[in-house]
Each structure stands twice: as structure tokens, then as C-alpha cells.
Design an enzyme around this catalytic site. Sequence first.
Site, PDB file in Angstrom:
ATOM      1  N   LYS A  30       0.821  -1.217   0.000  1.00  0.00           N
ATOM      2  CA  LYS A  30       0.000   0.000   0.000  1.00  0.00           C
ATOM      3  C   LYS A  30       0.852   1.262   0.000  1.00  0.00           C
ATOM      4  O   LYS A  30       2.038   1.247   0.353  1.00  0.00           O
ATOM      5  CB  LYS A  30      -1.001  -0.044   1.153  1.00  0.00           C
ATOM      6  CG  LYS A  30      -2.069  -1.105   0.895  1.00  0.00           C
ATOM      7  CD  LYS A  30      -3.229  -1.093   1.843  1.00  0.00           C
ATOM      8  CE  LYS A  30      -4.296  -2.094   1.370  1.00  0.00           C
ATOM      9  NZ  LYS A  30      -5.423  -2.199   2.294  1.00  0.00           N
ATOM     10  N   ARG A  39      -3.221 -10.621   4.365  1.00  0.00           N
ATOM     11  CA  ARG A  39      -3.567 -10.661   2.944  1.00  0.00           C
ATOM     12  C   ARG A  39      -2.426  -9.994   2.169  1.00  0.00           C
ATOM     13  O   ARG A  39      -2.139  -8.817   2.370  1.00  0.00           O
ATOM     14  CB  ARG A  39      -4.884  -9.916   2.721  1.00  0.00           C
ATOM     15  CG  ARG A  39      -5.406  -9.888   1.295  1.00  0.00           C
ATOM     16  CD  ARG A  39      -6.739  -9.149   1.249  1.00  0.00           C
ATOM     17  NE  ARG A  39      -7.294  -9.098  -0.098  1.00  0.00           N
ATOM     18  CZ  ARG A  39      -7.006  -8.153  -0.991  1.00  0.00           C
ATOM     19  NH1 ARG A  39      -6.171  -7.169  -0.674  1.00  0.00           N
ATOM     20  NH2 ARG A  39      -7.552  -8.187  -2.202  1.00  0.00           N
TER      21      ARG A  39
END
Length: 277
Positions: A216, A256
Site C-alpha cells: 500500500k 492478505r
Amino acid sequence: MTDLLAARHPVVMGILNVTPDSFSDGGRYADVDAAVAHARQMIADGADLVDIGGESTRPGSARIDAATELARVLPVIRELAAAGVSMSIDTTRATVAAAALEAGVSVVNDVSGGLADPDMARVVSDAGCPWILMHWRGHSRRMGELAVYDDVVKEVCAELSERVDAAVAAGVARDRLILDPGLGFAKKAEHNWRLSAHLDAVVALGLPVLVGASRKSYLGRLLSGPDGTPRPPAERDAATAATSLLAVAAGAWGVRVHEVRDTVDAIRVWQTVEACR
């Protein structure tokens, strides 16, 4: 999937975006054969299940219609189901979730926590499947303006608790629910770091917790070069593994990730050290 919900080991979910526009790997696995091959590799690398998404939820992305989403995910799901691969469907649409469950997935990963589609609870309840409820405040185009908190940890915990109550009221068994603090979704970098530092507060809500920090943008900004340019997504896997390991050490049920092997290796090292204490 019941075994995974009760797993004593951290669950590793491999990300498979069958989209042209996801922030990290958009377009790489839009072809069915490429998607299936990548999913098989993630399982070989140690993933417990593969999370298949047909709609990008990166900040600012535009929505697609359900027919397009289904056309992307169903051929891949059917191929992987035939090969015995455990899968989750990453969707906010009840119609997509229902079709994916019928095609062979066993978990619904809903980044909206049930807010985007009021029919999702019914689909999950009827299927009796695990439902991942992520903290969410609105669709991708509005994420930035919604990233306003007085105390991000308290507010995320409170809003997740509301989603749990709503799910149970709609007939979903509490023991089918998994929580996700939603790193990067209506969160600024400082919100993501604070949630990571206080993940124990989310764990204390009493349900399994999934953490998805993989590649991210806040990791890219942390790793900026001398000129201030953020490190590109494909070069954030070491930071992802570190963030995922910290989450596991804080009590997360699962993580994840895009690149499975590095995270699995890191967890194995941690487990070995912990076993010697």
C-alpha cells in the site's frame, strides 16, 4: 474453511486481482490462464487461500457493473475450484458473492463490511460461509474526504462493532465473522500506522482479524528515495512482510498479501523463535 477459521497458525491469503486497473498488479492476471497459474504458484508458496477480486478498490477508482465483475472472476473461480484451490471472493456485491459461492469459493471478503449492498448479509447467512467485514466509510472515489478521525483506533473499533451487530441481527452467525481494520481505506498514513501499533484493540473485539497492508501507498511513502519519490508497489514486499509479521505477532488471525513466499518465510522464522521461548 471451518478449519481455517479455527486455525492456530496465521492464515495467509494470496491476492489475485483479475482486473486491468488494480494499483499494484492491474492487468497482469486479466487472462484466465495467467490468473490460474499465479494462484497455483501462491498455493505452492504457502497461501492458505486465494482472494479473487474483479473490481479495483484503489483510491479514486471508478466502479464497474456487476456483469463485468462476474465475467472477470467466474472463469477463474471455476478453473481453480476444479483444481481444489481454497478461495475467497473480494466483492461488495451480493449478486457477485452469490455466483462466486455457487462456482466454488468458500469465503466472502467484503471491503464495505456489508454497507455497500444490503443483500450481502442474506447471501452470507444462506450460505453459512465466513464473511470478512472490513472497516469502510465509502467507495473509492470518496476515500480521501472520509479519512477524518479524532481517535482512529477507537472509531474503527466502534464502527466495526456496529457492522458485527448488524450482521448478527441480519441472521449471520457471529462465529462466521472476521474483521479487517481496512488499512488504506479512508485512512491517511498516520491512521494506518496507529492502527498497526494498536492492533490489539481490534483483536480485543473477540473475532478473528485479517490485516491487509500489502504494497500500500503508505509503505511506499515510508520507503521514499532521496528525491522523495515513493518506492513503487512491486518493491514494497519486504515492508509488507515486516508489517504482516508485526500484525501476526499482535494477534492477527491472518494476513492478505500479494507476494506470498516472503511473508510465509517471515512467519516461519517468528514461529520457530516463539517455540523456543
